[in-house]
Design a protein around this motif. Structure first.
Motif, PDB file in Angstrom:
ATOM      1  N   MET A   1       0.974  -1.149  -0.081  1.00  0.00           N
ATOM      2  CA  MET A   1      -0.069   0.002   0.067  1.00  0.00           C
ATOM      3  C   MET A   1       0.819   1.095  -0.042  1.00  0.00           C
ATOM      4  O   MET A   1       1.912   1.399   0.790  1.00  0.00           O
ATOM      5  N   ALA A   2       0.704   2.067  -0.868  1.00  0.00           N
ATOM      6  CA  ALA A   2       1.524   3.372  -1.171  1.00  0.00           C
ATOM      7  C   ALA A   2       0.817   4.246  -0.136  1.00  0.00           C
ATOM      8  O   ALA A   2      -0.288   4.574   0.146  1.00  0.00           O
ATOM      9  N   THR A   3       1.900   5.422   0.424  1.00  0.00           N
ATOM     10  CA  THR A   3       1.480   6.515   1.194  1.00  0.00           C
ATOM     11  C   THR A   3       2.093   7.471   0.711  1.00  0.00           C
ATOM     12  O   THR A   3       3.506   7.328   0.241  1.00  0.00           O
ATOM     13  N   PHE A   4       1.832   8.623   1.087  1.00  0.00           N
ATOM     14  CA  PHE A   4       2.238   9.917   0.491  1.00  0.00           C
ATOM     15  C   PHE A   4       2.597  11.009   1.478  1.00  0.00           C
ATOM     16  O   PHE A   4       1.796  11.129   2.505  1.00  0.00           O
ATOM     17  N   LEU A   5       3.474  11.870   1.388  1.00  0.00           N
ATOM     18  CA  LEU A   5       3.731  12.997   2.275  1.00  0.00           C
ATOM     19  C   LEU A   5       2.956  14.078   1.851  1.00  0.00           C
ATOM     20  O   LEU A   5       3.254  14.571   0.766  1.00  0.00           O
ATOM     21  N   GLY A   6       2.385  14.740   2.651  1.00  0.00           N
ATOM     22  CA  GLY A   6       1.637  15.978   2.225  1.00  0.00           C
ATOM     23  C   GLY A   6       2.387  17.153   1.966  1.00  0.00           C
ATOM     24  O   GLY A   6       2.084  17.868   1.067  1.00  0.00           O
ATOM     25  N   LYS A   7       3.533  17.030   2.423  1.00  0.00           N
ATOM     26  CA  LYS A   7       4.593  18.254   2.143  1.00  0.00           C
ATOM     27  C   LYS A   7       4.766  18.008   0.664  1.00  0.00           C
ATOM     28  O   LYS A   7       5.335  19.419  -0.026  1.00  0.00           O
ATOM     29  N   GLU A   8       4.666  17.095  -0.089  1.00  0.00           N
ATOM     30  CA  GLU A   8       5.004  17.127  -1.572  1.00  0.00           C
ATOM     31  C   GLU A   8       3.940  17.611  -2.338  1.00  0.00           C
ATOM     32  O   GLU A   8       3.933  17.828  -3.633  1.00  0.00           O
ATOM     33  N   GLY A   9       2.560  17.770  -1.859  1.00  0.00           N
ATOM     34  CA  GLY A   9       1.550  18.137  -2.642  1.00  0.00           C
ATOM     35  C   GLY A   9       1.671  19.647  -3.123  1.00  0.00           C
ATOM     36  O   GLY A   9       2.275  20.569  -2.611  1.00  0.00           O
ATOM     37  N   THR A  10       0.742  20.066  -3.996  1.00  0.00           N
ATOM     38  CA  THR A  10       0.661  21.346  -4.574  1.00  0.00           C
ATOM     39  C   THR A  10      -0.494  21.538  -5.329  1.00  0.00           C
ATOM     40  O   THR A  10      -1.159  20.527  -5.686  1.00  0.00           O
ATOM     41  N   VAL A  11      -0.924  22.824  -5.658  1.00  0.00           N
ATOM     42  CA  VAL A  11      -1.993  23.279  -6.477  1.00  0.00           C
ATOM     43  C   VAL A  11      -1.580  24.206  -7.470  1.00  0.00           C
ATOM     44  O   VAL A  11      -0.975  25.091  -7.105  1.00  0.00           O
ATOM     45  N   GLN A  12      -1.927  24.124  -8.651  1.00  0.00           N
ATOM     46  CA  GLN A  12      -1.580  24.991  -9.753  1.00  0.00           C
ATOM     47  C   GLN A  12      -2.731  25.592 -10.276  1.00  0.00           C
ATOM     48  O   GLN A  12      -3.768  25.085 -10.466  1.00  0.00           O
ATOM     49  N   VAL A  13      -2.492  26.986 -10.766  1.00  0.00           N
ATOM     50  CA  VAL A  13      -3.747  27.395 -11.443  1.00  0.00           C
ATOM     51  C   VAL A  13      -3.180  27.366 -12.774  1.00  0.00           C
ATOM     52  O   VAL A  13      -2.063  28.102 -13.371  1.00  0.00           O
ATOM     53  N   GLY A  14      -3.537  26.658 -13.651  1.00  0.00           N
ATOM     54  CA  GLY A  14      -3.123  26.402 -15.178  1.00  0.00           C
ATOM     55  C   GLY A  14      -1.726  25.434 -14.613  1.00  0.00           C
ATOM     56  O   GLY A  14      -1.853  24.780 -13.990  1.00  0.00           O
ATOM     57  N   SER A  15      -0.667  26.207 -15.196  1.00  0.00           N
ATOM     58  CA  SER A  15       0.620  25.370 -14.908  1.00  0.00           C
ATOM     59  C   SER A  15       1.718  26.423 -13.777  1.00  0.00           C
ATOM     60  O   SER A  15       2.702  26.143 -13.649  1.00  0.00           O
ATOM     61  N   ASN A  16       0.866  27.193 -13.290  1.00  0.00           N
ATOM     62  CA  ASN A  16       1.581  28.016 -12.231  1.00  0.00           C
ATOM     63  C   ASN A  16       1.235  27.505 -10.834  1.00  0.00           C
ATOM     64  O   ASN A  16      -0.168  27.738 -10.381  1.00  0.00           O
ATOM     65  N   ALA A  17       2.192  27.081 -10.090  1.00  0.00           N
ATOM     66  CA  ALA A  17       1.904  26.807  -8.658  1.00  0.00           C
ATOM     67  C   ALA A  17       1.513  28.035  -7.819  1.00  0.00           C
ATOM     68  O   ALA A  17       2.106  28.948  -7.899  1.00  0.00           O
ATOM     69  N   ILE A  18       0.738  27.619  -7.035  1.00  0.00           N
ATOM     70  CA  ILE A  18       0.273  28.718  -5.897  1.00  0.00           C
ATOM     71  C   ILE A  18       1.224  28.695  -4.895  1.00  0.00           C
ATOM     72  O   ILE A  18       1.628  27.401  -4.188  1.00  0.00           O
ATOM     73  N   ALA A  19       1.953  29.727  -4.329  1.00  0.00           N
ATOM     74  CA  ALA A  19       2.737  29.784  -3.360  1.00  0.00           C
ATOM     75  C   ALA A  19       2.398  29.711  -2.002  1.00  0.00           C
ATOM     76  O   ALA A  19       1.106  30.076  -1.779  1.00  0.00           O
ATOM     77  N   GLU A  20       3.275  29.282  -1.063  1.00  0.00           N
ATOM     78  CA  GLU A  20       2.902  29.254   0.266  1.00  0.00           C
ATOM     79  C   GLU A  20       1.715  28.177   0.856  1.00  0.00           C
ATOM     80  O   GLU A  20       0.919  28.686   1.561  1.00  0.00           O
ATOM     81  N   ILE A  21       1.431  27.396   0.010  1.00  0.00           N
ATOM     82  CA  ILE A  21       0.272  26.246   0.432  1.00  0.00           C
ATOM     83  C   ILE A  21       0.493  25.592   1.721  1.00  0.00           C
ATOM     84  O   ILE A  21       1.622  25.073   1.933  1.00  0.00           O
ATOM     85  N   ARG A  22      -0.405  25.619   2.500  1.00  0.00           N
ATOM     86  CA  ARG A  22      -0.377  25.071   3.928  1.00  0.00           C
ATOM     87  C   ARG A  22      -1.007  23.754   3.774  1.00  0.00           C
ATOM     88  O   ARG A  22      -0.631  22.597   4.325  1.00  0.00           O
ATOM     89  N   SER A  23      -2.207  23.566   3.202  1.00  0.00           N
ATOM     90  CA  SER A  23      -2.826  22.358   2.826  1.00  0.00           C
ATOM     91  C   SER A  23      -4.146  22.713   1.737  1.00  0.00           C
ATOM     92  O   SER A  23      -4.449  23.881   1.368  1.00  0.00           O
ATOM     93  N   PHE A  24      -4.785  21.602   1.344  1.00  0.00           N
ATOM     94  CA  PHE A  24      -5.874  21.809   0.213  1.00  0.00           C
ATOM     95  C   PHE A  24      -6.794  20.728   0.443  1.00  0.00           C
ATOM     96  O   PHE A  24      -6.300  19.493   1.073  1.00  0.00           O
ATOM     97  N   SER A  25      -8.085  20.841  -0.017  1.00  0.00           N
ATOM     98  CA  SER A  25      -8.836  19.615  -0.005  1.00  0.00           C
ATOM     99  C   SER A  25     -10.000  19.760  -1.284  1.00  0.00           C
ATOM    100  O   SER A  25     -10.065  20.906  -1.687  1.00  0.00           O
ATOM    101  N   ILE A  26     -10.148  18.628  -1.532  1.00  0.00           N
ATOM    102  CA  ILE A  26     -11.030  18.505  -2.793  1.00  0.00           C
ATOM    103  C   ILE A  26     -12.231  17.474  -2.281  1.00  0.00           C
ATOM    104  O   ILE A  26     -11.995  16.287  -1.764  1.00  0.00           O
TER     105      ILE A  26
END
Length: 129
Positions: A1-26
């Protein structure tokens, strides 16, 4: 079973990463309609229309013109959520969305933070980078 570190995640507006992300949810859901008829012994349902919404919590950065400031309330954007990071082969959840809210909080003993909320318009697709 794979697990992932939250610190590796990101969110992009188009191809531009949003700066200073602390967390996100969908949140992805689907509406259902009841199709039970007389004589059935249990209720039955049919899946109808999918929906998604989400939020991004950030440390406020007004110099992030392609990320945070591009997410002004009412704007229509394409978002790419990357829970595993953006290296080749990693999962990408993409969708068009409308920015429905933005809050900024500040306290005398903390950092200025912001929460951006979005409502999907159309489906959320799963792909890879």
């Amino acid at each position: 079973m794979a697990t992932f570190l939250g610190k590796e995640g990101t969110v992009q507006v188009g191809s531009n990463a949003i700066a200073e992300i602390r967390s996100f949810s969908i949140d992805e859901s689907i509406d259902v309609v009841e199709d039970t008829s007389m004589g059935d012994s249990s209720k039955t349902y049919k899946a109808t229309i999918k929906d998604f919404s989400g939020s991004v919590d950030v440390l406020y950065d007004d110099t992030d013109t392609n990320g945070q400031t591009a997410l002004s309330v009412g704007s229509s954007v394409t978002l790419n959520f990357a829970p595993e990071g953006i290296t080749s082969g990693k999962v990408k959840l993409s969708g068009d969305a409308i920015v429905t809210g933005k809050s900024v909080t500040s306290s005398f003993d903390g950092l200025v933070e912001s929460t951006i909320t979005v409502q999907g318009t159309g489906g959320l697709t799963t792909g890879t980078y």
